[in-house]
Motif scaffolding. Structure first.
Motif, short mmCIF file in Angstrom:
data_model
loop_
_atom_site.label_atom_id
_atom_site.label_comp_id
_atom_site.label_asym_id
_atom_site.label_seq_id
_atom_site.Cartn_x
_atom_site.Cartn_y
_atom_site.Cartn_z
N SER A 212 -105.66 15.18 -62.72
CA SER A 212 -106.23 14.29 -61.72
C SER A 212 -107.68 13.95 -61.98
CB SER A 212 -106.09 14.90 -60.33
OG SER A 212 -106.82 16.10 -60.25
N ALA A 213 -108.39 14.77 -62.71
CA ALA A 213 -109.80 14.51 -62.96
C ALA A 213 -110.03 13.68 -64.22
CB ALA A 213 -110.55 15.83 -63.08
N ARG A 214 -108.99 13.42 -64.98
CA ARG A 214 -109.16 12.67 -66.22
C ARG A 214 -109.40 11.20 -65.92
NH1 ARG A 214 -104.30 15.28 -69.71
NH2 ARG A 214 -105.24 17.33 -69.95
N LYS A 215 -110.24 10.61 -66.71
CA LYS A 215 -110.59 9.21 -66.52
C LYS A 215 -109.37 8.33 -66.81
CE LYS A 215 -113.97 5.80 -67.91
NZ LYS A 215 -115.10 5.50 -68.75
N SER B 172 -102.96 5.13 -57.76
CA SER B 172 -103.17 3.76 -57.29
C SER B 172 -103.14 3.73 -55.76
CB SER B 172 -102.11 2.82 -57.86
OG SER B 172 -100.82 3.30 -57.56
N PRO B 173 -103.96 2.87 -55.15
CA PRO B 173 -104.02 2.82 -53.69
C PRO B 173 -102.72 2.29 -53.09
CG PRO B 173 -105.41 1.12 -54.66
CD PRO B 173 -104.89 1.95 -55.79
N ALA B 174 -102.45 2.70 -51.89
CA ALA B 174 -101.23 2.27 -51.20
C ALA B 174 -101.34 0.79 -50.85
CB ALA B 174 -101.04 3.09 -49.93
N PRO B 175 -100.23 0.06 -50.92
CA PRO B 175 -100.28 -1.37 -50.58
C PRO B 175 -100.54 -1.58 -49.09
CG PRO B 175 -98.03 -0.70 -51.09
CD PRO B 175 -98.91 0.47 -51.38
N GLU B 176 -101.35 -2.57 -48.78
CA GLU B 176 -101.68 -2.89 -47.40
C GLU B 176 -101.07 -4.22 -46.96
OE1 GLU B 176 -105.79 -2.59 -46.38
OE2 GLU B 176 -106.07 -0.82 -47.61
N TYR B 177 -100.73 -5.07 -47.93
CA TYR B 177 -100.23 -6.41 -47.61
C TYR B 177 -98.90 -6.65 -48.32
CZ TYR B 177 -105.03 -7.11 -46.09
OH TYR B 177 -106.23 -6.99 -45.46
N ARG B 178 -97.98 -7.35 -47.64
CA ARG B 178 -96.69 -7.71 -48.23
C ARG B 178 -96.52 -9.21 -48.10
NH1 ARG B 178 -92.92 -4.09 -46.24
NH2 ARG B 178 -93.07 -2.97 -48.20
N GLY B 179 -96.21 -9.83 -49.24
CA GLY B 179 -96.05 -11.27 -49.28
C GLY B 179 -94.67 -11.73 -48.84
N PRO B 180 -94.45 -13.05 -48.78
CA PRO B 180 -93.18 -13.60 -48.32
C PRO B 180 -92.01 -13.24 -49.24
CG PRO B 180 -94.61 -15.34 -49.15
CD PRO B 180 -95.42 -14.10 -49.12
N ASN B 181 -92.27 -12.99 -50.51
CA ASN B 181 -91.21 -12.61 -51.45
C ASN B 181 -91.30 -11.13 -51.79
OD1 ASN B 181 -90.19 -15.24 -51.63
ND2 ASN B 181 -91.79 -15.77 -53.09
N ARG B 182 -91.80 -10.33 -50.87
CA ARG B 182 -91.94 -8.88 -50.98
C ARG B 182 -92.95 -8.44 -52.04
NH1 ARG B 182 -88.92 -6.34 -47.67
NH2 ARG B 182 -88.85 -4.38 -48.77
N GLU B 183 -93.92 -9.32 -52.38
CA GLU B 183 -95.00 -8.93 -53.27
C GLU B 183 -95.92 -7.97 -52.51
OE1 GLU B 183 -94.45 -13.46 -53.75
OE2 GLU B 183 -94.72 -12.09 -52.09
N TRP C 8 -99.84 -5.99 -52.27
CA TRP C 8 -101.24 -6.00 -52.66
C TRP C 8 -101.95 -4.92 -51.87
CZ3 TRP C 8 -105.68 -8.99 -50.28
CH2 TRP C 8 -106.82 -8.90 -51.06
N SER C 9 -102.80 -4.15 -52.55
CA SER C 9 -103.49 -3.03 -51.91
C SER C 9 -104.72 -3.46 -51.13
CB SER C 9 -103.90 -2.01 -52.97
OG SER C 9 -104.89 -2.57 -53.80
N GLY C 10 -105.20 -4.68 -51.34
CA GLY C 10 -106.42 -5.12 -50.68
C GLY C 10 -107.63 -4.90 -51.56
N HIS C 11 -107.42 -4.32 -52.74
CA HIS C 11 -108.50 -4.08 -53.70
C HIS C 11 -108.35 -5.04 -54.87
CE1 HIS C 11 -109.65 -0.29 -51.77
NE2 HIS C 11 -108.35 -0.10 -51.60
N GLY C 12 -109.45 -5.44 -55.43
CA GLY C 12 -109.40 -6.35 -56.57
C GLY C 12 -109.23 -7.79 -56.14
N ARG C 13 -108.85 -8.64 -57.11
CA ARG C 13 -108.69 -10.06 -56.81
C ARG C 13 -107.54 -10.31 -55.86
NH1 ARG C 13 -108.53 -13.72 -61.99
NH2 ARG C 13 -108.26 -15.20 -60.30
N MET C 14 -107.72 -11.30 -55.00
CA MET C 14 -106.67 -11.68 -54.07
C MET C 14 -105.54 -12.35 -54.87
SD MET C 14 -106.87 -14.20 -50.76
CE MET C 14 -108.33 -13.40 -50.17
N PRO C 15 -104.29 -11.95 -54.63
CA PRO C 15 -103.19 -12.54 -55.39
C PRO C 15 -102.98 -14.01 -55.04
CG PRO C 15 -102.38 -10.99 -53.75
CD PRO C 15 -103.86 -10.90 -53.73
N ARG C 16 -102.35 -14.73 -55.95
CA ARG C 16 -102.14 -16.17 -55.76
C ARG C 16 -101.30 -16.49 -54.54
NH1 ARG C 16 -100.97 -17.60 -62.06
NH2 ARG C 16 -103.09 -17.25 -62.76
N TRP C 17 -100.30 -15.67 -54.26
CA TRP C 17 -99.45 -15.95 -53.10
C TRP C 17 -100.27 -15.92 -51.82
CZ3 TRP C 17 -99.27 -12.08 -49.53
CH2 TRP C 17 -99.48 -10.77 -49.96
N LEU C 18 -101.24 -15.02 -51.73
CA LEU C 18 -102.06 -14.92 -50.52
C LEU C 18 -103.10 -16.04 -50.49
CD1 LEU C 18 -102.60 -13.45 -47.94
CD2 LEU C 18 -103.98 -11.80 -49.18
#
Length: 77
Positions: A30-33, A38-49, A51-61
């Motif tokens: 767990s300490a290795r770089k 990975s963070p738990a997903p916070e958002y679900r898209g219309p086709n069940r995509e 997204w965790s809310g971290h990083g770039r916003m996905p195209r569907w959103l």
């Protein structure tokens, strides 16, 4: 430490270290770089995509927000 202990005849007490005290070195995967959980997903898209809310916003959103929908509409739970 054994080398210093023998040379100076010091004890663990004089080092202010207990045998069970952590030394600051990490052990295990767990300490290795690069091996983070990975963070738990916070958002679900219309086709069940997902997204965790971290990083770039996905195209569907991005597309749905351009059409006037709110990000809150896609929150999970």
């Amino acid at each position: 430490m054994d080398r210093e202990q023998g040379r100076y005849e010091l004890t663990l007490f004089e080092f202010s270290v207990s045998p069970t005290q952590p030394t600051g070195r990490s052990r295990g995967k767990s300490a290795r770089k690069g091996e983070r959980e990975s963070p738990a997903p916070e958002y679900r898209g219309p086709n069940r995509e997902l997204w965790s809310g971290h990083g770039r916003m996905p195209r569907w959103l991005q597309a749905d927000q351009a059409c006037g929908k709110s990000r809150d509409e896609f929150l999970i739970g």
